[in-house]
Write a protein that holds these residues in place. Structure first.
Motif, PDB file in Angstrom:
ATOM      1  N   VAL A   5      -4.115  58.446 -25.401  1.00  0.00           N
ATOM      2  CA  VAL A   5      -2.725  58.061 -25.620  1.00  0.00           C
ATOM      3  C   VAL A   5      -2.560  57.432 -26.994  1.00  0.00           C
ATOM      4  O   VAL A   5      -3.523  56.981 -27.623  1.00  0.00           O
ATOM      5  N   SER A   6      -1.335  57.410 -27.431  1.00  0.00           N
ATOM      6  CA  SER A   6      -0.933  56.597 -28.570  1.00  0.00           C
ATOM      7  C   SER A   6      -0.258  55.357 -28.002  1.00  0.00           C
ATOM      8  O   SER A   6       0.729  55.474 -27.267  1.00  0.00           O
ATOM      9  N   ALA A   7      -0.809  54.190 -28.318  1.00  0.00           N
ATOM     10  CA  ALA A   7      -0.333  52.952 -27.704  1.00  0.00           C
ATOM     11  C   ALA A   7       0.173  51.981 -28.757  1.00  0.00           C
ATOM     12  O   ALA A   7      -0.423  51.836 -29.823  1.00  0.00           O
ATOM     13  N   GLN A   8       1.266  51.327 -28.415  1.00  0.00           N
ATOM     14  CA  GLN A   8       1.781  50.219 -29.232  1.00  0.00           C
ATOM     15  C   GLN A   8       1.699  48.956 -28.388  1.00  0.00           C
ATOM     16  O   GLN A   8       2.318  48.865 -27.333  1.00  0.00           O
ATOM     17  N   LEU A   9       0.888  48.008 -28.846  1.00  0.00           N
ATOM     18  CA  LEU A   9       0.662  46.767 -28.105  1.00  0.00           C
ATOM     19  C   LEU A   9       1.284  45.608 -28.858  1.00  0.00           C
ATOM     20  O   LEU A   9       1.122  45.485 -30.080  1.00  0.00           O
ATOM     21  N   ARG A  10       1.970  44.747 -28.111  1.00  0.00           N
ATOM     22  CA  ARG A  10       2.627  43.582 -28.709  1.00  0.00           C
ATOM     23  C   ARG A  10       2.327  42.349 -27.880  1.00  0.00           C
ATOM     24  O   ARG A  10       2.323  42.413 -26.655  1.00  0.00           O
ATOM     25  N   TRP A  11       2.054  41.240 -28.559  1.00  0.00           N
ATOM     26  CA  TRP A  11       1.910  39.955 -27.877  1.00  0.00           C
ATOM     27  C   TRP A  11       2.157  38.826 -28.871  1.00  0.00           C
ATOM     28  O   TRP A  11       2.067  39.008 -30.080  1.00  0.00           O
ATOM     29  N   ARG A  12       2.507  37.660 -28.322  1.00  0.00           N
ATOM     30  CA  ARG A  12       2.866  36.535 -29.172  1.00  0.00           C
ATOM     31  C   ARG A  12       1.689  35.640 -29.500  1.00  0.00           C
ATOM     32  O   ARG A  12       1.613  35.090 -30.593  1.00  0.00           O
ATOM     33  N   THR A  13       0.777  35.446 -28.533  1.00  0.00           N
ATOM     34  CA  THR A  13      -0.386  34.602 -28.761  1.00  0.00           C
ATOM     35  C   THR A  13      -1.640  35.351 -28.359  1.00  0.00           C
ATOM     36  O   THR A  13      -1.594  36.293 -27.556  1.00  0.00           O
ATOM     37  N   GLU A  14      -2.787  34.930 -28.891  1.00  0.00           N
ATOM     38  CA  GLU A  14      -4.048  35.613 -28.651  1.00  0.00           C
ATOM     39  C   GLU A  14      -4.437  35.586 -27.174  1.00  0.00           C
ATOM     40  O   GLU A  14      -5.108  36.487 -26.679  1.00  0.00           O
ATOM     41  N   ASN A  15      -4.005  34.550 -26.458  1.00  0.00           N
ATOM     42  CA  ASN A  15      -4.370  34.421 -25.052  1.00  0.00           C
ATOM     43  C   ASN A  15      -3.412  35.136 -24.108  1.00  0.00           C
ATOM     44  O   ASN A  15      -3.629  35.144 -22.897  1.00  0.00           O
ATOM     45  N   GLN A  16      -2.360  35.705 -24.650  1.00  0.00           N
ATOM     46  CA  GLN A  16      -1.354  36.378 -23.828  1.00  0.00           C
ATOM     47  C   GLN A  16      -1.739  37.828 -23.586  1.00  0.00           C
ATOM     48  O   GLN A  16      -2.316  38.500 -24.457  1.00  0.00           O
ATOM     49  N   LEU A  17      -1.464  38.326 -22.378  1.00  0.00           N
ATOM     50  CA  LEU A  17      -1.686  39.734 -22.091  1.00  0.00           C
ATOM     51  C   LEU A  17      -0.678  40.570 -22.866  1.00  0.00           C
ATOM     52  O   LEU A  17       0.533  40.353 -22.732  1.00  0.00           O
ATOM     53  N   PRO A  18      -1.127  41.499 -23.689  1.00  0.00           N
ATOM     54  CA  PRO A  18      -0.173  42.321 -24.441  1.00  0.00           C
ATOM     55  C   PRO A  18       0.691  43.179 -23.524  1.00  0.00           C
ATOM     56  O   PRO A  18       0.282  43.538 -22.419  1.00  0.00           O
ATOM     57  N   GLN A  19       1.878  43.498 -24.007  1.00  0.00           N
ATOM     58  CA  GLN A  19       2.689  44.533 -23.386  1.00  0.00           C
ATOM     59  C   GLN A  19       2.524  45.800 -24.212  1.00  0.00           C
ATOM     60  O   GLN A  19       2.417  45.741 -25.444  1.00  0.00           O
ATOM     61  N   ALA A  20       2.491  46.938 -23.545  1.00  0.00           N
ATOM     62  CA  ALA A  20       2.226  48.188 -24.238  1.00  0.00           C
ATOM     63  C   ALA A  20       3.240  49.251 -23.867  1.00  0.00           C
ATOM     64  O   ALA A  20       3.737  49.302 -22.739  1.00  0.00           O
ATOM     65  N   THR A  21       3.544  50.089 -24.845  1.00  0.00           N
ATOM     66  CA  THR A  21       4.238  51.347 -24.603  1.00  0.00           C
ATOM     67  C   THR A  21       3.271  52.464 -24.992  1.00  0.00           C
ATOM     68  O   THR A  21       2.500  52.325 -25.948  1.00  0.00           O
TER      69      THR A  21
END
Length: 205
Positions: free
Chosen positions: A54-70
């Motif tokens: 897949v091609s994934a775009q991952l975003r998160w605010r802090t290093e300890n946060q689980l990223p959200q991905a599309t």
């Protein structure tokens, strides 16, 4: 923070009513877990099949946060999952990588090798065409994560003589993987490994 990357889907589990947590192996960021909104929906679920690229775009605010991905599909291996032996091979490889690799530690050689192995499973006319690549992949994984020298002795680019050597090498690899590398609750992994070895043994007859 944001990462745009290609990745191989390795593990998927439901989270909440509609979402999923997906573990993906990427070339530069290693194994990454991320939440995919709507991951169990009709559009996204076929994309999140272990073995797919897949091609994934991952975003998160802090290093300890689980990223959200599309995610968007790059390569689907779903068509061969109806075949017992390729299905068992893909299930084992993706399960092994999910269990063995730590989060966010890059293994670019392992990523390339896994992609090549999955391509071989998809393209080879019979399992003997990809089973030696599986042995070399397991050998590389043991070496990459820093454990003892792999017990198998296949040389990159060389094929073993035949089924007897392949099956013997896979049995040696099993002892090392489950004896040194994989710890904790590994019942599902042992089932996956046994299913693969049983099917390879039947193919060798």
């Amino acid at each position: 923070m944001q990462i745009d990357t290609e990745a191989i889907v390795c593990g998927v589990r439901g989270h909440g009513e509609h979402g999923t947590i997906v573990r993906m192996l990427s070339p530069d960021h290693g194994m990454v877990a991320a939440y995919v909104r709507g991951g169990r929906g009709r559009r996204v679920r076929p994309i999140l099949i272990p073995g797919n690229t897949v091609s994934a775009q991952l975003r998160w605010r802090t290093e300890n946060q689980l990223p959200q991905a599309t995610v968007e599909l790059v390569q689907s291996r779903a068509p061969i999952l109806s075949e017992p032996l390729p299905s068992a091979g893909i299930d084992w490889v993706t399960s092994l990588v999910t269990a063995a690799l730590p989060e966010r530690q890059p293994y670019p050689r392992l990523y390339q090798a896994m992609g090549g192995l999955l391509d071989a499973i998809e393209a080879a006319p019979s399992a003997i065409g990809w089973s030696s690549a599986l042995v070399r992949f397991e050998q590389l994984l043991v070496a990459e994560v820093g454990y003892a020298r792999p017990e198998t002795d296949f040389i990159e680019g060389q094929s073993p003589a035949g089924w007897s050597e392949i099956l013997a090498a896979l049995n040696r690899s099993s002892r090392q993987l489950f004896g040194e590398l994989l710890t904790g609750r590994v019942e599902a992994l042992q089932d996956s490994r046994s299913r693969l070895l049983d099917r390879l043994a039947r193919a060798a007859r």
